[in-house]
Write an enzyme that holds these catalytic residues in place. Sequence first.
Site, mmCIF file in Angstrom:
data_model
loop_
_atom_site.group_PDB
_atom_site.id
_atom_site.type_symbol
_atom_site.label_atom_id
_atom_site.label_comp_id
_atom_site.label_asym_id
_atom_site.label_seq_id
_atom_site.Cartn_x
_atom_site.Cartn_y
_atom_site.Cartn_z
ATOM 1 N N SER A 261 -13.337 -0.923 11.639
ATOM 2 C CA SER A 261 -12.129 -0.146 11.898
ATOM 3 C C SER A 261 -11.125 -0.975 12.686
ATOM 4 C CB SER A 261 -12.526 1.097 12.678
ATOM 5 O OG SER A 261 -11.793 1.188 13.853
ATOM 6 N N LYS A 262 -9.866 -0.586 12.538
ATOM 7 C CA LYS A 262 -8.843 -1.305 13.283
ATOM 8 C C LYS A 262 -8.564 -0.586 14.592
ATOM 9 C CE LYS A 262 -6.100 -3.891 9.907
ATOM 10 N NZ LYS A 262 -7.117 -4.801 9.551
ATOM 11 N N ARG A 263 -9.268 0.529 14.802
ATOM 12 C CA ARG A 263 -9.000 1.274 16.031
ATOM 13 C C ARG A 263 -9.427 0.447 17.237
ATOM 14 N NH1 ARG A 263 -11.705 6.625 16.332
ATOM 15 N NH2 ARG A 263 -13.272 5.080 16.234
#
Length: 492
Positions: A261-263
């Site tokens: 994820s890019k979170r």
Amino acid sequence: MNKARVRFAPSPTGFVHVGSLLTALYDWLIARQTGGTFILRIEDTDQKRFVPGSVENLLSVLKKVGLNPDEGVMLDKDGKAVQKGKFGPYVQSERLDIYRKYADQLIESGDAYYCFCSEERLTALREEQEKNKQLTRYDGHCRDISLEEAKARVAGGEKYVIRQRVPQDETMIHNDIIRGEVKFPLDSIDDSVLMKSDGFPTYHLAVVVDDHLMEITHVIRAQEWLPSTPKHLLLYRSFGWSAPQFAHMSHLLNKDRSKLSKRQGDVAVEDYLTQGYLPEALLNFLATVGWNEGDGSEQEIYSLDELIRKFSLEKIHKTAAYFDREKLDWINGIYIRNLSVEKLTDLCLPYLESEIKNSKADMTYLRNIIALEQERLKKLADLPGLVSYFFVDLPDYPTEMLVWKKSTAEVTKKNIEMLFDFMFGLKKWDKEHLEKEIIGWIGDNKLTNGEVLWPLRVALTGLEKSPGPFEVAAVLGREKSLARIKSAIESL
Ligand code: GLU
């Protein structure tokens, strides 16, 4: 290998992604291995994505993990970002006149052309192509405007961009250190913008000009840039420059193959460091995520020195690299266990700040607590949850917890009353003696370990799960231990 000049070229868009740190690590290892230079360049040509403070943040993360640049943008001794080296500036937004010069050169040679298409035209074109399920790309509308006419329009103040003229009838062959030979038919490649209307270059122009002028020998970057490589190789050819070697690294995936994820919370290096992953463990983990030394080796634990000796770009895996958090925890645990108790306690102090303040614990007490947890600790931020019972007057827990599953409250009470009297009389209070004496006493009284040790452990810790009662009692000391047992008796 000759001395390599490698650059880490992040865009300052906020936090540091673990994938970026992996790139930096590979760069750094190659530089150290060849006695070369690790250069940090800031790619900030996309001003819309610029986040203030990211450069300083990036440098402080690199410093914490020990990957300091030799050249380019770095921290001075006061913690300020400065630039050092003879190929500067190393911040792309400070190099606009350089890119302008090279863009003009491409215009003159015919390898690039002025494009006057308006936003509206490009949007309509894209929508039309999407509607017809075609590849969305520039249609070459301004390709054939004569240079004379184009220059006149530019001089007349018309808004323009500069586009690369990609030959359509050729296949570009690229030899990637990691991916091997990759063929790109150029008729599938767009005439990309090289210079925007605001005078900023795009990534494609800036990266080629800078890598050449900074004498970069190896470009190590994420796989997502592979499709851009033919554009870059064409630019090298247009300028008559020889290209560096390229190594395109696989994406990091979760263990279940989903994309990492890019979170921020899942991938920011800053957050991993805050959670108490040790820098050396994090680097060890990252190095082995997509690489191993081959020849059947299953080695997972590498010191940085060993990595410098053994690492090679050729052995980076072509397939996806799995970011397996359980493995990270395991490796971190190994590094935690390898530290001296003194060193580990020092590292743990910030995590126990409020506990220490409220209880006025001294250093010996702290070290004993840390020694107790060192064996099973996965990351430093887990500590407060594991050891807070050492810092309270009396632990807080429901009374029923004291009663072992095969026992009753009455029996439990009777047993620990007797145990209290026995322990009260003990002279020596270390783990070995407590264990020997109490186990002996259980046998003498024909009791079972479960019905005595369970309530004893709960009385001391207030937890369902914790280290064993003897080691906890030893750390707590005689007075605190007896007070806790007494309070348990009173509650029953
Ligand atoms: N600025 C690019 C990035 O942040 C660097 C790509 C490259 O290394 O060429 O991904």
